[in-house]
Design a protein around this motif. Structure first.
Motif, PDB file in Angstrom:
ATOM      1  N   LEU A 252      49.134  41.983  35.371  1.00 48.23           N
ATOM      2  CA  LEU A 252      49.230  43.230  36.141  1.00 48.23           C
ATOM      3  C   LEU A 252      49.827  42.889  37.500  1.00 48.23           C
ATOM      4  CD1 LEU A 252      45.751  44.788  35.238  1.00 48.23           C
ATOM      5  CD2 LEU A 252      47.932  44.974  34.031  1.00 48.23           C
ATOM      6  N   LYS A 253      50.965  43.523  37.794  1.00 46.03           N
ATOM      7  CA  LYS A 253      51.679  43.208  39.041  1.00 46.03           C
ATOM      8  C   LYS A 253      51.435  44.293  40.091  1.00 46.03           C
ATOM      9  CE  LYS A 253      55.521  43.033  36.812  1.00 46.03           C
ATOM     10  NZ  LYS A 253      56.923  42.964  36.485  1.00 46.03           N
ATOM     11  N   ASN A 254      51.734  43.973  41.335  1.00 46.51           N
ATOM     12  CA  ASN A 254      51.594  44.915  42.467  1.00 46.51           C
ATOM     13  C   ASN A 254      50.183  45.451  42.596  1.00 46.51           C
ATOM     14  OD1 ASN A 254      54.328  44.674  42.916  1.00 46.51           O
ATOM     15  ND2 ASN A 254      54.787  46.343  41.490  1.00 46.51           N
ATOM     16  N   THR A 255      49.192  44.566  42.471  1.00 45.88           N
ATOM     17  CA  THR A 255      47.822  45.019  42.660  1.00 45.88           C
ATOM     18  C   THR A 255      47.160  44.198  43.776  1.00 45.88           C
ATOM     19  OG1 THR A 255      45.780  45.570  41.525  1.00 45.88           O
ATOM     20  CG2 THR A 255      46.905  43.582  40.744  1.00 45.88           C
ATOM     21  N   ARG A 256      45.859  44.403  43.986  1.00 44.16           N
ATOM     22  CA  ARG A 256      45.154  43.669  45.047  1.00 44.16           C
ATOM     23  C   ARG A 256      43.873  43.095  44.443  1.00 44.16           C
ATOM     24  NH1 ARG A 256      45.485  46.457  50.291  1.00 44.16           N
ATOM     25  NH2 ARG A 256      43.564  45.373  50.790  1.00 44.16           N
ATOM     26  N   PRO A 257      43.944  41.850  43.897  1.00 38.09           N
ATOM     27  CA  PRO A 257      42.794  41.273  43.195  1.00 38.09           C
ATOM     28  C   PRO A 257      41.517  41.266  44.025  1.00 38.09           C
ATOM     29  CG  PRO A 257      44.722  39.843  42.996  1.00 38.09           C
ATOM     30  CD  PRO A 257      45.119  40.948  43.916  1.00 38.09           C
TER      31      PRO A 257
END
Ligand code: EPU
Length: 419
Positions: A252-257
């Protein structure tokens, strides 16, 4: 009404990009009412709730445009109505978020009182008590909140319960109030921080967003600004649960873990391998069923109620017994009966769903009842044997951007049947 037809059974593999957070975009669109200068907002998700908010702003007199990069530009220098009608509030409770900004900037707001909803009674008493303590005159008449104020006055408020939109409404009211407002027992959700960052970019004076005490020093006016909406942590979590149930490897890209600590910890206990960097999460689930997990929902940084239904679906096919306790909303288990229709061994005791995982769910016609319950049914369908038809997916379109396209990109067999 549109439906999803889903053929279950396959693994999920591949990459997708996460959209902007619905629950940050909604208050930030409302915050544009606080200035007469142009606001530019990036990473706004394409969702039904966003369209409803834009319609609401448009009928008040907002000038809304999409620029060439699909940013939304909002200019509020000609607001002629300070009114949110019942027809709009009943389809989207978050319309209540215009109350604080309208009152702070125009001294006047008539907003329909939201009724109960599928997940609980959801009163707005804390929003109203806070505004009244800031000097507003508030009456509820014929189903409408009628709020009036000359200029709101800063005050010291201790919120009776942690409320996300309550904190946001009061923060938006306080930025233009006279003097200092202290909000104690404030919500610490990342979406509250995102709103505060947008307001600060507009010239507001706010400290402590993300802690339980927010201090706001009122200013006379705010100016235009550019803000990029943070990624949707609930959309992120929903895809991660899906892959933990179905198996496979997804990125999953462009997220904030870092916004998903409580969720990632539960997925790891369920057996998923998770690797994160600044903006990406990669989850690998080797063959075999996930292990059942126990969950108690609570405000951030606790386990989010908006991920409860998805984990209920996971427990349905997990190895072992898992309990899910819902502490935020009193009636957020409408998905349980639908999961039972797919063969889940699950029972409700008060606010706890006790699940004894089964090897295989079976496809069935099911009905979505609210946004996250719909997501849970899609996840169950993706691992069920045979075909599932999920009806009333307008609920899912309120909060997930092109969910069927994203799942198809990961190899799932899901199609929309227009109704
Ligand atoms: N509450 C009161 N009085 C109030 C306000 C809240 O008693 O004046 C109670 C509620 O009834 C509930 C609890 O406080 O039992 C918490 O509710 P909260 O006010 O925090 O919920 P909300 O602000 O209405 C937002 C999200 C929800 C999310 C909750 C909890 C938005 C637009 N909505 O709702 O999102 O579940 O916080 O995190 O931000 C969703 O996206 O599916 C969704 C429902």
């Amino acid at each position: 009404m549109d439906k999803f037809k889903i053929a279950g059974g396959g693994e999920l593999n591949g990459e997708i990009s996460i959209s902007g957070a619905k629950n940050a975009a909604l208050p930030i669109l409302a915050a544009t009412l606080l200035t007469d200068q142009t606001m530019t907002i990036s990473n706004v998700p394409h969702l039904h709730d966003i369209t409803t908010t834009m319609e609401l702003l448009g009928r008040m007199g907002s000038d809304l445009m999409l620029d060439e990069k699909l940013n939304i530009e909002v200019t509020n220098n000609n607001i002629t109505e300070f009114f949110a009608p019942y027809e709009m509030v009943k389809t989207m409770r978050a319309s209540i978020l215009v109350l604080g900004p309208l009152l702070a900037r125009y001294g006047e707001a008539d907003v329909s009182l939201p009724g109960g909803c599928a997940i609980g009674s959801r009163p707005v008493n804390i929003h109203l008590a806070g505004l009244a303590a800031m000097g507003a005159d508030i009456n509820v008449d014929k189903g409408y909140i009628k709020a009036r104020a000359k200029r709101l006055k800063g005050t010291h408020l201790t919120l009776e319960m942690v409320t996300v939109t309550g904190t946001e409404n009061l923060m938006m009211a306080a930025v233009l109030a006279e003097g200092k407002t202290i909000l104690e027992n404030a919500a610490r959700e990342p979406e509250v921080i995102d709103l505060a960052e947008c307001l600060i970019a507009m010239g507001a004076n706010i400290e402590g967003a993300g802690t339980d005490t927010i201090i706001i020093e009122g200013v006379d006016s705010l100016h235009g600004a550019h803000h990029t909406i943070l990624p949707d942590r609930i959309e992120t979590g929903t895809f991660l649960v899906a892959a933990t149930m179905a198996g496979g490897k997804i990125k999953l890209k462009n997220t904030r873990p870092e916004l998903l600590d409580a969720v990632l910890a539960k997925l790891r206990s369920a057996g998923a391998e998770i690797v994160v960097d600044d903006t990406n999460i990669t989850l690998t689930m080797k063959s075999g069923r996930p292990a059942a997990v126990d969950i108690h929902t609570s405000p951030f940084p606790g386990f989010p109620t908006d991920m409860q239904a998805q984990f209920t679906a996971l427990n349905c096919i997990a190895e072992g017994n898992g309990t899910i306790t819902e502490n935020v909303f009193e009636n957020r288990f409408m998905h349980v009966q639908e999961l039972q229709r797919m063969g889940a061994n699950i029972k409700l005791e008060g606010n706890t769903a006790i699940c004894n995982g089964v090897k295989q769910l079976v496809g069935a016609p099911v009905m979505a009842t609210d946004l996250r319950a719909s997501a849970c049914l899609v996840l169950a369908a993706l691992v069920a044997e045979g075909e599932t038809i999920v009806d009333r997916i307008y609920h899912i379109d309120r909060g997930y951007e092109t969910i069927e396209e994203k799942f198809s990109q990961l190899g799932a067999e899901i199609i929309r049947i227009p109704g």
